[in-house]
Design an enzyme around this catalytic site. Structure first.
Site, PDB file in Angstrom:
ATOM      1  N   GLN A 287      31.140  33.355  52.505  1.00 34.75           N
ATOM      2  CA  GLN A 287      30.808  34.462  51.614  1.00 34.75           C
ATOM      3  C   GLN A 287      29.679  34.095  50.654  1.00 34.75           C
ATOM      4  OE1 GLN A 287      34.195  36.877  50.096  1.00 34.75           O
ATOM      5  NE2 GLN A 287      35.466  35.419  51.197  1.00 34.75           N
TER       6      GLN A 287
ATOM      7  N   ASP B  55      35.139  29.780  39.898  1.00 35.99           N
ATOM      8  CA  ASP B  55      35.349  30.691  41.019  1.00 35.99           C
ATOM      9  C   ASP B  55      34.009  30.936  41.731  1.00 35.99           C
ATOM     10  OD1 ASP B  55      36.611  32.366  42.733  1.00 35.99           O
ATOM     11  OD2 ASP B  55      36.731  34.064  41.364  1.00 35.99           O
ATOM     12  N   GLU B  56      34.050  31.372  42.959  1.00 38.47           N
ATOM     13  CA  GLU B  56      32.852  31.655  43.755  1.00 38.47           C
ATOM     14  C   GLU B  56      31.901  30.454  43.754  1.00 38.47           C
ATOM     15  OE1 GLU B  56      33.002  34.288  45.447  1.00 38.47           O
ATOM     16  OE2 GLU B  56      33.936  35.923  44.299  1.00 38.47           O
TER      17      GLU B  56
ATOM     18  N   LYS C 277      43.052  34.776  46.317  1.00 40.44           N
ATOM     19  CA  LYS C 277      42.412  33.737  45.526  1.00 40.44           C
ATOM     20  C   LYS C 277      42.457  34.029  44.025  1.00 40.44           C
ATOM     21  CE  LYS C 277      38.140  34.054  45.139  1.00 40.44           C
ATOM     22  NZ  LYS C 277      36.722  34.227  45.434  1.00 40.44           N
ATOM     23  N   THR C 278      42.140  35.256  43.652  1.00 38.81           N
ATOM     24  CA  THR C 278      42.149  35.615  42.229  1.00 38.81           C
ATOM     25  C   THR C 278      43.538  35.415  41.639  1.00 38.81           C
ATOM     26  OG1 THR C 278      40.576  37.312  42.871  1.00 38.81           O
ATOM     27  CG2 THR C 278      41.366  37.378  40.621  1.00 38.81           C
TER      28      THR C 278
ATOM     29  N   ARG D 118      35.975  43.691  52.782  1.00 38.42           N
ATOM     30  CA  ARG D 118      36.461  44.376  51.584  1.00 38.42           C
ATOM     31  C   ARG D 118      37.486  45.430  51.955  1.00 38.42           C
ATOM     32  NH1 ARG D 118      35.919  40.722  48.812  1.00 38.42           N
ATOM     33  NH2 ARG D 118      35.422  39.747  50.786  1.00 38.42           N
TER      34      ARG D 118
END
Length: 709
Positions: free
Chosen positions: A248, A217-218, A34-35, A599
């Site tokens: 998330q 984002d997020e 995503k980043t 993670r």
DNA sequence: CATAGCCGCCTTTTT
DNA sequence: GGCGGCTATG
């Protein structure tokens, strides 16, 4: 250029990168790149002719913003796009349009410690009992109101029961305290900006024209105020791109509204939706377990986690007798990993609560394994740091009463409580600020000669500093540190003082770095920036150390090997979250575990302790119910004394007999009812004089034997 | 007015 | 178990 940019992107990633116009929702699972997609998108926008300064990207932390900026530039995008957190953006907007927002641009930003002081003051001023109206609760309530953009007046009119009415009073008072101090708390930054955009169409249009492309984002962790901000900012151009993953979402407790992302298609009916379901981070077995876990959440849209990596090592679930041995075992395991060639900096340890870092830290020190605890704000809460910052804040914003009261007699300069009270009552009578009253100390009749002159020289000193407060921050901070007498007073207290001086020097070095990296360094800008510093922002990826952090901090990061400790019922899920199955809170705890697990790239190690000392009490624990949802068989019996913890706690335990009198540090006097001899693990049942009966493990319980005389 | 020592409070996660 | 705030004492 499109070819260069799209190299190594999957078809769905490409779609997310190159779909330029109109609203776009990128539903991105963990490890889906995503980043990468966002940074590529920024580069692609610029490549397609969009001016960098017409782009505004919002990240969750300052660190994420810094990284994104660097990566975008590395991709060939020219710098100039605004990339920051919501809060930093708000500071910028509010400073620029302060007059329209009805505030002064040199406002202080109050952190949670400041907020607590203010809410206590507010509760007290309303003549309320702090037991019935606990400040922490009141602060949460006020914060929730602000996050939902409910201002004092509208809450007052809707408050119909006693509690709400009281809360309204506290809220009003709290806001007055902040306004008088020319201060904004974290929630105000969003709140004031959202209202500014609502009430000033010209500002809204101006910003909308500037930020023609908005990326968030997020998005699953945005709250109502942030949502509204976004709506206002894109109302003219409609170019909004949000990314996130409902699975998330872990900040509901802070006002994050998962509905923002779930209802995106309703808000922007012409939205394009791209799903990124392939996972490029973790091994299939980690993804399978994570998927098994998250599937237990009822309130979710099912989503695939498609593995792309080859299978890796099994997930390890290890029980330990207690948290000391858990820590010891963890460090031993890490040593084994690094001995086999694993990189120390590619290992992370996650835990649910910050207090768990202590016992881990001890084990790392003992075993000489390099580590860092990722807790950036801790530094800024040290007394000496808060002191020096309070001096600096006063130079920028003399109305900041909290800062002023902090330093007026720090170091001791003979301005005590009685003197301050007199000045404060004068200030109240004359309706001026405390600092203005101090300036007019000569005219305060109730003060005698000596305090008057002490105040005068204090004011003189501050005014001197103020004169030279323009320009770089570090030299000023250094000067204030010396001339205020802080250094001298710290030197006087010996070794602790030395340490404190070191800390302030570190702050000054950081300020020097700020001076170097900023085009036009200013004290105001510096202070406002550091007040938005977050925990992960301190995470130093350049040194070879194991990273220790909370599960919340772990969001957005990835590591080769991940250890999650303390996976016990009551800790994860935390007892403060409603323990009923499938409540919203329980589901959020599950998502938190999900975030932690995902993670890991290849090694995932989960541990728990059968006994854990919490707030001085040794408690028997049971494994987290989440462990049984992973679809992994595990043995609940710890390898007994496998990792021997060489400490006084494992000394020989005494033999005790019924009727023996004992004294417990917390529970007081008691009588042994039963002694269960299990060697090191002997347990006693004690009936305390307070009436309660407890079974305690002798090797932990702080019991003193009372000799029968 | 300064200091030390004690009591009582809180204690999930954080921008 | 840790910290802030309060009180008693110098």
């Amino acid at each position: 250029m499109q070819n260069a940019l799209s190299r190594q992107l999957t078809p769905s990633q490409k779609k997310a990168v190159f779909h330029i116009e109109g609203p776009l929702l990128i539903l991105a699972g963990p490890g889906s790149g995503k980043t990468r997609v966002i940074t590529h998108r920024i580069a692609a926008l610029i490549d397609s002719g969009v001016k960098p300064h017409n782009i505004c990207a919002i990240t969750f932390t300052n660190k994420a913003a810094d990284e994104m900026r660097q990566r975008a530039v590395a991709l060939g995008a020219s710098a100039g796009a605004h990339i920051s957190t919501f809060h930093s953006l708000c500071v910028r907007i509010l400073r620029q349009y302060a007059h329209k927002a009805g505030i002064s641009p040199n406002f202080s930003v109050y952190d949670d410690a400041d907020q607590t002081r203010c809410i206590k003051q507010a509760v007290k001023a309303c003549e309320l009992d702090t037991t019935n109206f606990p400040p922490a609760r009141m602060l949460d309530a006020v914060s929730a109101l602000k996050n939902n953009l409910i201002d004092v007046d509208s809450f007052k009119t809707r408050a119909d029961d006693f509690f709400s009415k009281t809360l309204a009073k506290i809220y009003a008072r709290y806001q007055t305290i902040l306004t008088d101090a020319n201060a904004l708390d974290f929630d105000d930054l969003l709140f004031k900006t959202a209202f500014l955009l609502r009430d000033c169409p010209d500002v809204c249009a101006e910003l909308g024209n500037r930020f023609k492309f908005l990326l968030i984002d997020e998005y699953q962790d945005t709250n109502h105020a942030q949502y509204k901000m976004a709506k206002y900012l894109v109302s003219t151009h409609n170019n909004i791109c949000v990314t996130g993953d409902p699975d998330q979402s872990i900040y509901r407790w802070r006002g994050a509204d998962i509905r923002n992302i779930l209802a995106f298609e309703k808000d922007w009916p012409d939205a394009t939706i791209v799903k990124l379901e392939e996972n490029f981070r973790s091994t299939p077995n980690i993804l399978q377990a994570a998927d098994n876990l998250i599937a237990a959440n009822q309130n979710r849209k099912p989503k695939k986690l498609i593995p792309t990596k080859p299978p890796g090592p099994d997930i390890v679930i290890s029980p330990f007798p207690d948290e000391m041995q858990e820590a010891q075992g963890l460090v031993k395991q890490i040593k084994e990993f690094t001995a086999k060639g694993a990189s120390t900096k590619d290992i992370a340890v996650f835990y649910r609560v910050n207090s768990m870092s202590r016992v881990l830290e001890e084990a790392f020190i003992e075993e000489k394994v390099p580590y860092q605890i990722v807790r950036g704000v801790e530094f800024y809460s040290r007394k000496e740091i808060r002191d020096i910052l309070a001096y600096l804040k006063i130079l920028v914003n003399p109305d900041d009463e909290l800062a002023l009261l902090r330093i007026i007699n720090t170091p001791a300069r003979g301005i005590g409580k009685t003197t301050i009270d007199k000045v404060r009552s004068y200030a109240a009578r004359q309706n001026v600020t405390l600092y203005d009253a101090l300036k007019k100390a000569d005219k305060i009749d109730s003060l005698s000669k000596s305090p008057k002159s002490k105040i005068t020289s204090f004011v003189k000193m501050i005014e001197q500093f103020k004169k030279d407060s323009a320009g770089p921050v570090a030299p000023l901070a250094e000067r204030v540190f010396t001339e205020s007498g802080l250094v001298k007073s710290l030197k006087a207290i010996g070794p602790d003082g030395r340490n404190a001086i070191e800390n302030v020097n570190e702050l000054i070095s950081a300020a020097a770095q700020y001076d170097d990296q900023t085009e036009e360094p200013s004290l105001l800008d510096y202070l406002q920036q550091i007040s938005l510093f977050s925990d992960v922002d301190a995470y130093d990826t350049s040194t070879d150390r194991v990273a220790l952090m909370t599960l919340h901090c772990a969001k957005g990061l990835e590591f080769e090997n991940v250890f999650i400790v303390g996976v016990e019922d009551g800790l994860l899920p935390h007892e403060r979250s409603n323990s009923d199955q499938n409540t919203d809170e329980m589901e959020e705890e599950r998502r938190l575990f999900f975030v932690g697990m995902t993670r890991a790239k290849s090694g995932l190690n989960i541990s728990y302790a059968k006994y854990r000392t919490i707030r001085g009490h040794v408690l028997r624990t049971i494994p987290s119910p989440f462990l049984f949802e992973l679809g992994i068989e595990f043995n609940d019996t710890p390898a007994e004394n496998h990792y021997h913890y060489d400490d006084s706690t494992s000394q020989d335990v005494p033999q005790l007999a019924p009727n023996q009198m004992v004294r417990h540090k917390k529970f007081g006097l008691g009588t042994i009812e039963e002694f269960i001899d299990m060697g090191q693990n002997s347990v006693v049942v004690v009936k305390f004089n307070s009436g309660q009966t407890k079974s305690l493990m002798l090797k932990y319980a702080p019991l003193k034997i009372i000799e029968n005389s």
